[in-house]
Design a protein around this motif. Structure first.
Motif, short mmCIF file in Angstrom:
data_model
loop_
_atom_site.label_atom_id
_atom_site.label_comp_id
_atom_site.label_asym_id
_atom_site.label_seq_id
_atom_site.Cartn_x
_atom_site.Cartn_y
_atom_site.Cartn_z
N LEU A 144 -5.70 12.64 -7.90
CA LEU A 144 -5.38 11.85 -6.71
C LEU A 144 -6.14 12.39 -5.50
N PHE A 145 -7.31 11.81 -5.26
CA PHE A 145 -8.08 12.11 -4.05
C PHE A 145 -8.12 10.82 -3.22
N GLY A 146 -7.79 10.95 -1.94
CA GLY A 146 -7.67 9.77 -1.09
C GLY A 146 -6.22 9.33 -0.97
N TYR A 147 -5.33 10.09 -1.60
CA TYR A 147 -3.90 9.72 -1.59
C TYR A 147 -3.17 10.39 -0.43
N PHE A 148 -3.47 11.70 -0.21
CA PHE A 148 -2.74 12.45 0.82
C PHE A 148 -2.67 11.74 2.18
N PRO A 149 -3.80 11.19 2.68
CA PRO A 149 -3.71 10.62 4.04
C PRO A 149 -2.70 9.48 4.15
N THR A 150 -2.36 8.84 3.02
CA THR A 150 -1.39 7.74 3.13
C THR A 150 -0.01 8.25 3.52
N TYR A 151 0.29 9.53 3.24
CA TYR A 151 1.57 10.09 3.70
C TYR A 151 1.62 10.09 5.22
N ALA A 152 0.52 10.54 5.84
CA ALA A 152 0.51 10.59 7.31
C ALA A 152 0.45 9.19 7.90
N SER A 205 0.86 -1.20 0.00
CA SER A 205 0.00 0.00 0.00
C SER A 205 0.88 1.23 0.00
N MET A 206 0.27 2.37 -0.31
CA MET A 206 1.01 3.62 -0.29
C MET A 206 1.48 3.94 1.13
N GLY A 207 0.64 3.63 2.11
CA GLY A 207 1.00 3.94 3.49
C GLY A 207 2.22 3.14 3.94
N VAL A 208 2.23 1.84 3.66
CA VAL A 208 3.38 1.03 4.05
C VAL A 208 4.61 1.46 3.26
N HIS A 209 4.42 1.80 1.97
CA HIS A 209 5.55 2.30 1.19
C HIS A 209 6.14 3.54 1.83
N GLU A 210 5.26 4.46 2.19
CA GLU A 210 5.74 5.71 2.77
C GLU A 210 6.38 5.47 4.14
N VAL A 270 -2.95 26.80 -2.11
CA VAL A 270 -3.78 25.78 -2.74
C VAL A 270 -3.19 25.24 -4.05
N LEU A 271 -2.25 25.98 -4.65
CA LEU A 271 -1.67 25.50 -5.91
C LEU A 271 -0.33 24.79 -5.72
N GLN A 272 0.07 24.53 -4.46
CA GLN A 272 1.43 23.99 -4.27
C GLN A 272 1.57 22.52 -4.69
N ASP A 273 0.54 21.73 -4.60
CA ASP A 273 0.67 20.29 -4.87
C ASP A 273 0.04 19.89 -6.21
N ILE A 282 -0.86 17.44 5.96
CA ILE A 282 -1.69 16.36 5.43
C ILE A 282 -3.12 16.47 5.96
N MET A 283 -3.23 16.77 7.23
CA MET A 283 -4.57 16.80 7.85
C MET A 283 -5.48 17.82 7.19
N MET A 284 -4.93 18.98 6.84
CA MET A 284 -5.81 19.97 6.23
C MET A 284 -6.20 19.55 4.81
N ARG A 285 -5.27 18.94 4.10
CA ARG A 285 -5.62 18.46 2.75
C ARG A 285 -6.69 17.36 2.84
N PHE A 286 -6.53 16.48 3.82
CA PHE A 286 -7.48 15.38 4.02
C PHE A 286 -8.90 15.93 4.26
N ASP A 287 -9.00 16.90 5.16
CA ASP A 287 -10.33 17.46 5.45
C ASP A 287 -10.91 18.17 4.23
N LEU A 288 -10.07 18.93 3.53
CA LEU A 288 -10.56 19.68 2.36
C LEU A 288 -11.01 18.72 1.26
N GLU A 289 -10.23 17.69 0.98
CA GLU A 289 -10.60 16.81 -0.13
C GLU A 289 -11.81 15.95 0.20
N ARG A 290 -11.98 15.61 1.49
CA ARG A 290 -13.22 14.90 1.86
C ARG A 290 -14.43 15.78 1.60
#
Lengths: 493, 493
Positions: free
Chosen positions: A405-413, A283-288, A395-398, A352-360
């Motif tokens: 890619l929605f649902g991807y950011f939380p795997t970093y955390a 998974s992305m999480g284990v990879h990270e 908002v344009l940094q990533d 990551i947390m703010m991106r997670f909340d915004l994308e949800r």
């Protein structure tokens, strides 16, 4: 041949073609001539189309309905093939093609918008991408993925079995401790800054030394330059990339070590899993978690930075930091900043947390894309205490949302959380780790991770794998305890 | 969509996948990690299998039977697709797979046999390969290729419309003049020999200068190192490779220029032919004519070597040849030798002629593979006046037969013959060519070749193309006249 054997032979060819597509991506980012871009896009589309046809071939359903797995490994292979097949089959072909077209355009428009600080230029195509990804999430949810929730159904692609509810609850527990730690740190004097010039060739030589120190296998990989470092490939051809800033050698060194973490995972997977569904990280999480434990818990530890300090003094001479303790503080500096990819261990998860909340909210339809910039800036002010002054800092940094890619950011955390768990278990198992790191022998940790985590490839689902290695269910406390200990000592809190 | 449009869209994707397969080959020979070899073989097999399935897809026959070409270009595209489809369909799938397996093994065994000077080690697999290629030739002949002759049917793959009878007759006219020229040259004093050390980095810098002098487009290509230099790719991604011997800079320089000839051809093809059947060089012979005219008629001419001499003196200092005339003689030295790839303009075609005769006898069944070494050595003694003392200097020197390339060798000599014709026409059209070459401006010739030959890609069959450019039917006299003039002056005959 049995149905199982036929399916496995078919899958093996698909995996080989997927490796080829990955190799083309590597080529594009490292060695491709500039003028080849358009032709390459058409080549990539051709092989992606072949892969999509193979992954949705109705014969797979037929084989799956008759296949009998000879053992646990075969059963897991069938499970992963079925998952991929049903996910692909759940998304209408026209929608998948439209997502490919829209995200391909969106990526270019995002780059233009970021360069000109023009959110309005990006908004129409972003709105389109979000609309398409919402449709995809709904289609997957209707097919039963994510227990019927569209965001969870998207997340499931990157981190199987994870849900937004459990991640959200965990983030809610993490946020106050991280915000408090950040505030206490920023009230203390800032650490030193590197001065001097760090020649490119010397940095690259050192990057190779660092990769070797972590046990990267050069016989099955190579190091090249890329604008955005990445690792690529599985099995016996796993390549890494880095970049060089002649005034900031840590950029090169720590991005190299990060990518070595990803690459070492792929290199360590059992050879009998090669070109099977089990032949890549689970998974992305284990990879990270692998890239993060290499980069942070190991390579930013006091003993390892002590060794690195000596190596750098020998390679570069005097660079303004003559003491190993102060060097350790420089490597772990926590400073106010806007950019996720430049942030430190303490602030990274807050990004990551703010991106997670915004994308949800975007996927649920609770947030209109037209209001995204305002929502971003308000949240950043709340969590980081700073006002965003230009979209490239906000908002344009990533690139992620532009490519769908929605649902991807939380795997970093999640990766950081898993790394915290694994680090606790590693320390318990290898008391002499600090002594080895002080000699630059980080491969001692690689050997442990290879045996405990990496060699299993896709065999065990993420949470089960971490539990199996650590003896406890993965949660955030080992990471937070580690951060509070480490930065408490560093900043004399 | 009409049947024509559907077929063209399908073909475009096949061409894109073929480019990908080519790029993998480039990767393998230049940048691939050593440990990836086995995995890569499986990846290549996977994409070759996809390509084979696409090229023999019965829908092609269906489309062909309904497709109406809108113009001459469309008609030629249909002709080339039909040719490829019927050739592929004529060879039974099991035979094609068996050839792939046998030649893949044979290549490794050939390399071992050459290294140990052991013809007996190679003989069983060579016998097997020849048997399989004979079956392929017979299958193609039965389908009407090569007017029913198996060798011509094989040759047709590399040089459409050529026949062994016309090539054989031409070789019979060439041989006595070349043998006589060779003997007269070898009776004269040998030219000087280079001395000194030519550092690798300086050679590579010079190789880039030379490629630029011939108009190679760096924006759509790149230069890397490879054990056996080659060029790779079509359209906007055409890469070249070279090698470096620090005691012999000509190895690097002239192999670079040779590959630039191949690459310039591909780069110059009309952009609207990109990823169509017309988007690559029309035949091996015409391809070789470009690499040969660049390497020999242009880059080994007195004005160009005069310019090169100045460049080399500036780059390397004194290297034992201080005079431009003597330098020209060194570059064009004719010496006794056994190896085709190391031979000069005079002897090269004699090498080809003996391989041509031997392989025709093998395919016709007139020569038993067990007698091949003896036949080779007898023929070499007759044509070159030297006894072969070890197989690596004789029958084991070339890789071609091990990989099943029968009918390929004569295209090298055809390339030289075409180059002779084109050179005569080029001289007639551009009287100021020598002045330009004396300034290193070989791109003047590239521009002429691009306009007359290269841009047309696969549009015209080889002989028609040469006739159209030169105003006469291609034959050997321009080449032989040129060789007798040039070497007559050089060796004061």
């Amino acid at each position: 041949m049995t149905a199982f054997d036929e399916l496995m032979a078919y899958q093996r060819q698909t995996e080989a073609l997927a490796q080829i597509a990955g190799r083309l991506g590597w080529d594009q980012e490292t060695v491709m001539p500039r003028g080849a871009a358009e032709q390459r896009a058409e080549e990539l589309a051709a092989i992606e189309s072949v892969l999509h046809a193979r992954r949705t071939d109705p014969r797979i359903a037929e084989w799956l309905s008759h296949a009998e797995a000879p053992d646990e490994i075969g059963a897991r292979a069938l499970e992963l093939i079925a998952r991929s097949y049903h996910r692909n089959a759940a998304v209408p072909a026209e929608l998948a093609a439209e997502i490919a077209r829209a995200t391909s355009r969106a990526q270019g428009i995002w780059a233009e918008a970021r360069a000109t600080e023009d959110v309005g230029h990006f908004l129409p195509i972003l709105t389109r991408v979000i609309d398409l990804i919402r449709q995809k999430g709904q289609a997957l949810a209707q097919a039963g993925f994510g227990a019927g929730d569209p965001y969870d159904a998207l997340l499931d692609d990157y981190e199987p079995e994870a849900t937004a509810a459990t991640i959200g609850a965990m983030f809610d527990r993490m946020r106050p401790r991280l915000v408090a730690l950040r505030e206490r740190i920023l009230s203390r004097p800032a650490p030193d800054v590197l001065t001097g010039h760090f020649p490119r060739e010397t940095q690259l030589r050192m990057a190779r030394t660092l990769a070797g120190a972590f046990g990267y296998d050069w016989d099955r990989g190579r190091l090249d330059l890329a604008v955005h470092p990445f690792s690529s490939g599985s099995g016996n051809d796993v390549r890494i990339t880095t970049r060089v800033d002649e005034s900031d050698p840590f950029n090169c060194f720590y991005s190299t070590i990060h990518e070595v973490g990803h690459a070492a995972y792929e290199q360590a997977i059992r050879q009998d899993f090669l070109l099977t569904p089990l032949g890549a990280g689970v998974s992305m999480g284990v990879h990270e978690s692998q890239s993060r434990i290499y980069e942070n818990q190991l390579a930013r530890s006091a003993p390892f930075t002590g060794w690195l300090h000596g190596q750098m003094r020998a390679a570069f001479g005097d660079f303004g930091v003559d003491n190993a303790d102060r060097f350790h503080a420089v490597v772990n500096a926590v400073r106010p900043g806007f950019i996720r990819t430049e942030s430190d261990e303490v602030q990274y998860n807050l990004h990551i947390m703010m991106r997670f909340d915004l994308e949800r909210d975007l996927i649920a339809g609770r947030l209109d894309p037209a209001d995204l910039e305002e929502a971003w800036n308000a949240r950043f002010l709340a969590d980081f205490g700073q006002a965003v002054e230009k979209p490239s800092d906000g908002v344009l940094q990533d690139v992620h949302w532009s490519v769908g890619l929605f649902g991807y950011f939380p795997t970093y955390a999640l990766g950081n959380v898993y790394a915290g768990c694994l680090h606790r278990a590693l320390r318990a198992d290898i008391p002499e780790l600090d002594a080895a790191l002080g000699r630059g022998e980080a491969h001692v940790a690689t050997a442990w991770l290879a045996e405990k985590v990496q060699r299993h490839g896709g065999l065990y689902p993420p949470a089960r794998l971490i539990r199996q290695v650590c003896g406890f269910d993965p949660d955030e406390s080992p990471l937070l305890d580690y951060l509070e200990d480490k930065f408490g000592a560093l900043y004399d809190l």
